[in-house]
Design a protein around this motif. Structure first.
Motif, mmCIF file in Angstrom:
data_model
loop_
_atom_site.group_PDB
_atom_site.id
_atom_site.type_symbol
_atom_site.label_atom_id
_atom_site.label_comp_id
_atom_site.label_asym_id
_atom_site.label_seq_id
_atom_site.Cartn_x
_atom_site.Cartn_y
_atom_site.Cartn_z
ATOM 1 N N UNK A 109 -26.983 -84.434 -39.617
ATOM 2 C CA UNK A 109 -26.685 -84.270 -38.190
ATOM 3 C C UNK A 109 -25.240 -83.830 -37.914
ATOM 4 N N UNK A 110 -24.630 -83.165 -38.876
ATOM 5 C CA UNK A 110 -23.236 -82.753 -38.735
ATOM 6 C C UNK A 110 -23.086 -81.546 -37.825
ATOM 7 N N UNK A 111 -21.939 -81.482 -37.195
ATOM 8 C CA UNK A 111 -21.579 -80.308 -36.404
ATOM 9 C C UNK A 111 -21.078 -79.213 -37.339
ATOM 10 N N UNK A 112 -20.949 -78.032 -36.795
ATOM 11 C CA UNK A 112 -20.392 -76.913 -37.553
ATOM 12 C C UNK A 112 -18.994 -77.263 -38.073
ATOM 13 N N UNK A 113 -18.188 -77.872 -37.239
ATOM 14 C CA UNK A 113 -16.814 -78.219 -37.640
ATOM 15 C C UNK A 113 -16.812 -79.190 -38.821
ATOM 16 N N UNK A 114 -17.702 -80.174 -38.797
ATOM 17 C CA UNK A 114 -17.787 -81.127 -39.902
ATOM 18 C C UNK A 114 -18.246 -80.432 -41.181
ATOM 19 N N UNK A 115 -19.236 -79.552 -41.071
ATOM 20 C CA UNK A 115 -19.711 -78.827 -42.246
ATOM 21 C C UNK A 115 -18.610 -77.967 -42.843
ATOM 22 N N UNK A 116 -17.830 -77.328 -42.001
ATOM 23 C CA UNK A 116 -16.720 -76.514 -42.483
ATOM 24 C C UNK A 116 -15.678 -77.388 -43.182
ATOM 25 N N UNK A 117 -15.408 -78.557 -42.629
ATOM 26 C CA UNK A 117 -14.487 -79.494 -43.281
ATOM 27 C C UNK A 117 -15.005 -79.891 -44.663
ATOM 28 N N UNK A 118 -16.312 -80.153 -44.768
ATOM 29 C CA UNK A 118 -16.893 -80.528 -46.060
ATOM 30 C C UNK A 118 -16.759 -79.390 -47.068
ATOM 31 N N UNK A 119 -16.942 -78.168 -46.618
ATOM 32 C CA UNK A 119 -16.782 -77.026 -47.526
ATOM 33 C C UNK A 119 -15.337 -76.908 -47.998
ATOM 34 N N UNK A 120 -14.407 -77.199 -47.121
ATOM 35 C CA UNK A 120 -12.991 -77.156 -47.515
ATOM 36 C C UNK A 120 -12.642 -78.227 -48.535
ATOM 37 N N UNK A 121 -13.429 -79.308 -48.564
ATOM 38 C CA UNK A 121 -13.191 -80.406 -49.504
ATOM 39 C C UNK A 121 -13.757 -80.158 -50.898
ATOM 40 N N UNK A 122 -14.551 -79.115 -51.070
ATOM 41 C CA UNK A 122 -15.146 -78.836 -52.373
ATOM 42 C C UNK A 122 -14.026 -78.648 -53.386
ATOM 43 N N UNK A 123 -14.109 -79.398 -54.469
ATOM 44 C CA UNK A 123 -13.059 -79.365 -55.484
ATOM 45 C C UNK A 123 -13.228 -78.185 -56.424
ATOM 46 N N UNK A 124 -12.131 -77.805 -57.039
ATOM 47 C CA UNK A 124 -12.147 -76.674 -57.947
ATOM 48 C C UNK A 124 -12.162 -75.379 -57.164
ATOM 49 N N UNK A 125 -12.613 -74.344 -57.813
ATOM 50 C CA UNK A 125 -12.647 -73.033 -57.172
ATOM 51 C C UNK A 125 -13.977 -72.347 -57.501
ATOM 52 N N UNK A 126 -15.092 -72.970 -57.062
ATOM 53 C CA UNK A 126 -16.384 -72.369 -57.408
ATOM 54 C C UNK A 126 -16.570 -71.006 -56.738
ATOM 55 N N UNK A 127 -17.187 -70.099 -57.477
ATOM 56 C CA UNK A 127 -17.458 -68.766 -56.938
ATOM 57 C C UNK A 127 -18.623 -68.797 -55.958
ATOM 58 N N UNK A 128 -19.511 -69.792 -56.120
ATOM 59 C CA UNK A 128 -20.686 -69.861 -55.246
ATOM 60 C C UNK A 128 -20.999 -71.308 -54.898
ATOM 61 N N UNK A 129 -21.246 -71.523 -53.617
ATOM 62 C CA UNK A 129 -21.565 -72.857 -53.105
ATOM 63 C C UNK A 129 -22.844 -72.752 -52.277
ATOM 64 N N UNK A 130 -23.730 -73.707 -52.481
ATOM 65 C CA UNK A 130 -24.942 -73.827 -51.680
ATOM 66 C C UNK A 130 -24.864 -75.139 -50.915
ATOM 67 N N UNK A 131 -25.026 -75.061 -49.596
ATOM 68 C CA UNK A 131 -25.077 -76.254 -48.759
ATOM 69 C C UNK A 131 -26.485 -76.369 -48.199
#
Length: 128
Positions: A84-106
């Motif tokens: 039930x996250x907002x767009x802003x929360x989802x974007x924050x979670x993506x910014x928290x992804x550790x490392x530097x992955x070339x591809x992320x699936x949410x």
């Protein structure tokens, strides 16, 4: 180029009016849809270095069915904040992804995922 894929859970079952929203499983249509998406992702040759997902039952079942159809599993980082996250929360979670992955699936829920798409890809008036 970095790749972000957003995957909304498959169709869930509403037959049990007493079930909590978080605990709703997939219905038969959702099972078929998740399998079709797993096959589609395999046919495209897509893989993801990092997967982050809501732990809601319908998301977990979507991942289980899709990865079975794909033919292999992937490690998933479960994060309840996606539910039930907002767009802003989802974007924050993506910014928290550790490392530097070339591809992320949410993998999560609407309307948050849909709103995130509109926030990341603004309508410039050129698409139909």
């Amino acid at each position: 180029m970095k790749t972000l894929a957003l995957f909304r859970h498959a169709k869930s079952d509403w037959s049990d009016a007493r079930a909590r929203d978080f605990d709703r499983p997939l219905n038969a249509r959702g099972q078929r849809g998740a399998a079709a998406m797993g096959r589609f992702v395999r046919e495209q040759g897509w893989t993801f270095e990092h997967i982050i997902a809501s732990p809601a039952v319908r998301v977990a079942e979507t991942i289980e069915v899709a990865t079975k159809a794909y033919g292999r599993g992937f490690p998933v980082e479960w994060d309840r904040r996606i539910y039930l996250a907002s767009s802003a929360t989802l974007l924050d979670l993506l910014r928290e992804v550790e490392g530097d992955p070339a591809s992320v699936l949410m993998i999560g829920h609407n309307p948050g995922l849909e709103d995130l798409i509109f926030d990341l890809v603004p309508d410039d008036g050129t698409s139909p």
